[in-house]
Write a protein that holds these residues in place. Structure first.
Motif, PDB file in Angstrom:
ATOM      1  N   TRP A 142       0.835  -1.211   0.000  1.00 34.03           N
ATOM      2  CA  TRP A 142       0.000   0.000   0.000  1.00 34.03           C
ATOM      3  C   TRP A 142       0.871   1.263   0.000  1.00 34.03           C
ATOM      4  O   TRP A 142       0.616   2.206  -0.743  1.00 34.03           O
ATOM      5  CB  TRP A 142      -0.924  -0.020   1.215  1.00 34.03           C
ATOM      6  N   ALA A 143       1.924   1.242   0.827  1.00 37.84           N
ATOM      7  CA  ALA A 143       2.836   2.397   0.862  1.00 37.84           C
ATOM      8  C   ALA A 143       3.537   2.579  -0.480  1.00 37.84           C
ATOM      9  O   ALA A 143       3.827   3.709  -0.890  1.00 37.84           O
ATOM     10  CB  ALA A 143       3.865   2.214   1.979  1.00 37.84           C
ATOM     11  N   LEU A 144       3.801   1.473  -1.169  1.00 41.60           N
ATOM     12  CA  LEU A 144       4.482   1.548  -2.465  1.00 41.60           C
ATOM     13  C   LEU A 144       3.557   2.035  -3.572  1.00 41.60           C
ATOM     14  O   LEU A 144       3.976   2.714  -4.511  1.00 41.60           O
ATOM     15  CB  LEU A 144       5.035   0.164  -2.838  1.00 41.60           C
ATOM     16  N   MET A 145       2.275   1.673  -3.487  1.00 48.27           N
ATOM     17  CA  MET A 145       1.370   1.955  -4.608  1.00 48.27           C
ATOM     18  C   MET A 145       0.739   3.352  -4.566  1.00 48.27           C
ATOM     19  O   MET A 145       0.217   3.832  -5.574  1.00 48.27           O
ATOM     20  CB  MET A 145       0.262   0.891  -4.674  1.00 48.27           C
ATOM     21  N   ILE A 146       0.790   4.025  -3.419  1.00 48.49           N
ATOM     22  CA  ILE A 146       0.094   5.316  -3.289  1.00 48.49           C
ATOM     23  C   ILE A 146       0.570   6.357  -4.315  1.00 48.49           C
ATOM     24  O   ILE A 146      -0.265   7.040  -4.931  1.00 48.49           O
ATOM     25  CB  ILE A 146       0.209   5.854  -1.847  1.00 48.49           C
ATOM     26  N   PRO A 147       1.894   6.540  -4.551  1.00 53.08           N
ATOM     27  CA  PRO A 147       2.288   7.541  -5.559  1.00 53.08           C
ATOM     28  C   PRO A 147       1.698   7.275  -6.941  1.00 53.08           C
ATOM     29  O   PRO A 147       1.250   8.202  -7.619  1.00 53.08           O
ATOM     30  CB  PRO A 147       3.820   7.424  -5.564  1.00 53.08           C
ATOM     31  N   SER A 148       1.688   6.018  -7.364  1.00 56.43           N
ATOM     32  CA  SER A 148       1.115   5.694  -8.672  1.00 56.43           C
ATOM     33  C   SER A 148      -0.400   5.891  -8.679  1.00 56.43           C
ATOM     34  O   SER A 148      -0.975   6.358  -9.675  1.00 56.43           O
ATOM     35  CB  SER A 148       1.445   4.246  -9.052  1.00 56.43           C
ATOM     36  N   LEU A 149      -1.052   5.542  -7.570  1.00 58.44           N
ATOM     37  CA  LEU A 149      -2.501   5.749  -7.484  1.00 58.44           C
ATOM     38  C   LEU A 149      -2.827   7.240  -7.487  1.00 58.44           C
ATOM     39  O   LEU A 149      -3.887   7.640  -7.981  1.00 58.44           O
ATOM     40  CB  LEU A 149      -3.048   5.086  -6.219  1.00 58.44           C
ATOM     41  N   THR A 150      -1.936   8.064  -6.940  1.00 62.50           N
ATOM     42  CA  THR A 150      -2.152   9.516  -6.973  1.00 62.50           C
ATOM     43  C   THR A 150      -2.181  10.014  -8.415  1.00 62.50           C
ATOM     44  O   THR A 150      -3.039  10.821  -8.792  1.00 62.50           O
ATOM     45  CB  THR A 150      -1.039  10.242  -6.197  1.00 62.50           C
ATOM     46  N   ASN A 151      -1.247   9.520  -9.220  1.00 61.26           N
ATOM     47  CA  ASN A 151      -1.238   9.907 -10.639  1.00 61.26           C
ATOM     48  C   ASN A 151      -2.536   9.498 -11.328  1.00 61.26           C
ATOM     49  O   ASN A 151      -3.117  10.258 -12.111  1.00 61.26           O
ATOM     50  CB  ASN A 151      -0.050   9.253 -11.353  1.00 61.26           C
ATOM     51  N   LEU A 152      -3.000   8.280 -11.039  1.00 66.05           N
ATOM     52  CA  LEU A 152      -4.246   7.811 -11.653  1.00 66.05           C
ATOM     53  C   LEU A 152      -5.439   8.649 -11.194  1.00 66.05           C
ATOM     54  O   LEU A 152      -6.360   8.917 -11.971  1.00 66.05           O
ATOM     55  CB  LEU A 152      -4.481   6.341 -11.306  1.00 66.05           C
ATOM     56  N   LEU A 153      -5.418   9.070  -9.929  1.00 68.82           N
ATOM     57  CA  LEU A 153      -6.517   9.882  -9.405  1.00 68.82           C
ATOM     58  C   LEU A 153      -6.590  11.223 -10.138  1.00 68.82           C
ATOM     59  O   LEU A 153      -7.685  11.692 -10.484  1.00 68.82           O
ATOM     60  CB  LEU A 153      -6.318  10.104  -7.901  1.00 68.82           C
ATOM     61  N   ILE A 154      -5.444  11.823 -10.385  1.00 70.94           N
ATOM     62  CA  ILE A 154      -5.430  13.091 -11.116  1.00 70.94           C
ATOM     63  C   ILE A 154      -5.893  12.869 -12.563  1.00 70.94           C
ATOM     64  O   ILE A 154      -6.634  13.688 -13.124  1.00 70.94           O
ATOM     65  CB  ILE A 154      -4.021  13.712 -11.102  1.00 70.94           C
ATOM     66  N   GLN A 155      -5.471  11.764 -13.162  1.00 72.94           N
ATOM     67  CA  GLN A 155      -5.941  11.440 -14.516  1.00 72.94           C
ATOM     68  C   GLN A 155      -7.458  11.244 -14.532  1.00 72.94           C
ATOM     69  O   GLN A 155      -8.146  11.649 -15.467  1.00 72.94           O
ATOM     70  CB  GLN A 155      -5.257  10.166 -15.017  1.00 72.94           C
ATOM     71  N   LEU A 156      -7.969  10.604 -13.488  1.00 73.19           N
ATOM     72  CA  LEU A 156      -9.420  10.392 -13.402  1.00 73.19           C
ATOM     73  C   LEU A 156     -10.167  11.713 -13.315  1.00 73.19           C
ATOM     74  O   LEU A 156     -11.207  11.899 -13.957  1.00 73.19           O
ATOM     75  CB  LEU A 156      -9.724   9.502 -12.195  1.00 73.19           C
ATOM     76  N   LEU A 157      -9.629  12.638 -12.495  1.00 76.36           N
ATOM     77  CA  LEU A 157     -10.244  13.967 -12.393  1.00 76.36           C
ATOM     78  C   LEU A 157     -10.349  14.612 -13.775  1.00 76.36           C
ATOM     79  O   LEU A 157     -11.405  15.150 -14.146  1.00 76.36           O
ATOM     80  CB  LEU A 157      -9.412  14.840 -11.451  1.00 76.36           C
ATOM     81  N   LYS A 158      -9.261  14.553 -14.525  1.00 77.44           N
ATOM     82  CA  LYS A 158      -9.276  15.157 -15.862  1.00 77.44           C
ATOM     83  C   LYS A 158     -10.186  14.393 -16.804  1.00 77.44           C
ATOM     84  O   LYS A 158     -10.755  14.961 -17.744  1.00 77.44           O
ATOM     85  CB  LYS A 158      -7.843  15.236 -16.399  1.00 77.44           C
ATOM     86  N   GLY A 159     -10.329  13.086 -16.563  1.00 76.91           N
ATOM     87  CA  GLY A 159     -11.217  12.271 -17.397  1.00 76.91           C
ATOM     88  C   GLY A 159     -12.687  12.634 -17.245  1.00 76.91           C
ATOM     89  O   GLY A 159     -13.506  12.339 -18.131  1.00 76.91           O
ATOM     90  N   THR A 160     -13.050  13.292 -16.139  1.00 74.60           N
ATOM     91  CA  THR A 160     -14.459  13.667 -15.943  1.00 74.60           C
ATOM     92  C   THR A 160     -14.916  14.735 -16.936  1.00 74.60           C
ATOM     93  O   THR A 160     -16.117  14.990 -17.065  1.00 74.60           O
ATOM     94  CB  THR A 160     -14.690  14.198 -14.512  1.00 74.60           C
ATOM     95  N   ALA A 161     -13.955  15.361 -17.637  1.00 78.03           N
ATOM     96  CA  ALA A 161     -14.307  16.468 -18.539  1.00 78.03           C
ATOM     97  C   ALA A 161     -15.147  16.026 -19.737  1.00 78.03           C
ATOM     98  O   ALA A 161     -15.653  16.875 -20.471  1.00 78.03           O
ATOM     99  CB  ALA A 161     -13.026  17.155 -19.024  1.00 78.03           C
ATOM    100  N   ILE A 162     -15.311  14.713 -19.926  1.00 75.79           N
ATOM    101  CA  ILE A 162     -16.083  14.244 -21.097  1.00 75.79           C
ATOM    102  C   ILE A 162     -17.532  13.916 -20.757  1.00 75.79           C
ATOM    103  O   ILE A 162     -18.297  13.555 -21.653  1.00 75.79           O
ATOM    104  CB  ILE A 162     -15.427  12.997 -21.716  1.00 75.79           C
ATOM    105  N   VAL A 163     -17.909  14.031 -19.488  1.00 78.91           N
ATOM    106  CA  VAL A 163     -19.243  13.568 -19.106  1.00 78.91           C
ATOM    107  C   VAL A 163     -20.366  14.469 -19.602  1.00 78.91           C
ATOM    108  O   VAL A 163     -21.542  14.085 -19.524  1.00 78.91           O
ATOM    109  CB  VAL A 163     -19.370  13.398 -17.571  1.00 78.91           C
ATOM    110  N   SER A 164     -20.024  15.659 -20.109  1.00 81.94           N
ATOM    111  CA  SER A 164     -21.094  16.505 -20.661  1.00 81.94           C
ATOM    112  C   SER A 164     -21.725  15.839 -21.885  1.00 81.94           C
ATOM    113  O   SER A 164     -22.849  16.178 -22.264  1.00 81.94           O
ATOM    114  CB  SER A 164     -20.535  17.881 -21.048  1.00 81.94           C
ATOM    115  N   PHE A 165     -21.010  14.862 -22.489  1.00 77.18           N
ATOM    116  CA  PHE A 165     -21.566  14.124 -23.630  1.00 77.18           C
ATOM    117  C   PHE A 165     -22.749  13.253 -23.221  1.00 77.18           C
ATOM    118  O   PHE A 165     -23.507  12.786 -24.068  1.00 77.18           O
ATOM    119  CB  PHE A 165     -20.490  13.245 -24.269  1.00 77.18           C
TER     120      PHE A 165
END
Length: 242
Positions: A142-165
């Motif tokens: 868990w301690a090892l995976m958090i930095p990579s999961l942080t990157n994915l979380l930010i990518q997910l935030l940006k991915g929400t920009a398509i939901v207006s479709f």
């Protein structure tokens, strides 16, 4: 500039609604993605070929297909099959499945990165399979995976920009409406700042989780110490960075 400010004040209710929808999608999608990541990441390590193969198929399918197409499929195709889902649910589902597939590889890789000596120690202690994973191996992974999961979380935030479709009034949609009554530079500048602030808060939260996870393993300061203004301690407990 005065006209832009006046337009922004007039659009605040719509912008506020957009920010709320974006945050709801981000949090909902992230929680679902975390559950899927852990579930598929663990299944992908099973020796049972059926379980491992099923996990691999799901991971590769959602990693290898477009998030936009997945979103459209759930929202526009499933009603033709007699299954109609709310737009918010579809947004969270598509984001969770897509980013959960990427997260599963992070979980699997982090578990594999735990030193072999730790696995051998759990065997020597005669711990059961579940005890080895949840009491010894997963906390270290868990301690090892958090930095990579942080990157994915930010990518997910940006991915929400398509939901207006799919008819959702998110921040990007509100920005486009603001652009109609103000300068384009101003409207998208406001949007950039809001996205950045949300992403920065999420990063701080994930950094706090990482500090806490490492402290539980005896590899750093507690969250309280990290938030203080004292000189950081090195891993051996001495003041200063070694």
């Amino acid at each position: 500039m005065g006209d832009n400010i006046a337009a922004l004040i007039g659009a605040l209710p719509l912008v506020g609604e957009g920010v709320l929808v974006t945050i709801q999608l981000t949090i909902g999608g992230a929680l679902l993605a975390l559950v899927i990541s852990i579930g598929l990441g663990l299944l992908a390590r099973f020796t049972n070929v059926v379980l491992r193969g099923t996990a691999r198929v799901i991971i590769e399918f959602f990693r290898g297909t477009s998030l936009v197409v997945q979103l459209f499929w759930f929202f526009y195709v499933m009603p033709q099959l007699g299954i109609e889902l709310p737009a918010m649910f579809v947004g969270i589902l598509a984001l969770g499945l897509n980013y959960g597939a990427y997260g599963a590889e992070v979980v699997r890789g982090s578990i594999n990165s735990v030193p072999s000596g730790q696995w051998e120690a759990t065997t020597a202690l005669s711990l059961s399979r579940s005890q080895r994973m949840w009491r010894i191996i997963f906390p270290q992974a868990w301690a090892l995976m958090i930095p990579s999961l942080t990157n994915l979380l930010i990518q997910l935030l940006k991915g929400t920009a398509i939901v207006s479709f799919i008819t959702l009034t998110d921040l990007t949609y509100a920005t486009d409406k603001l652009r109609n009554s103000s300068d384009t530079f101003f409207a998208y500048g406001v949007s950039l700042i809001i996205y950045f602030l949300i992403a920065y808060v999420l990063t701080l939260v994930m950094n706090a989780l990482e500090v806490q996870a490492k402290h539980k393993l005896g590899r750093g300061e507690s969250l309280k110490e990290a938030l203080s203004f004292r000189t950081p301690r090195s891993a051996d407990g001495k003041a200063g960075i070694s």
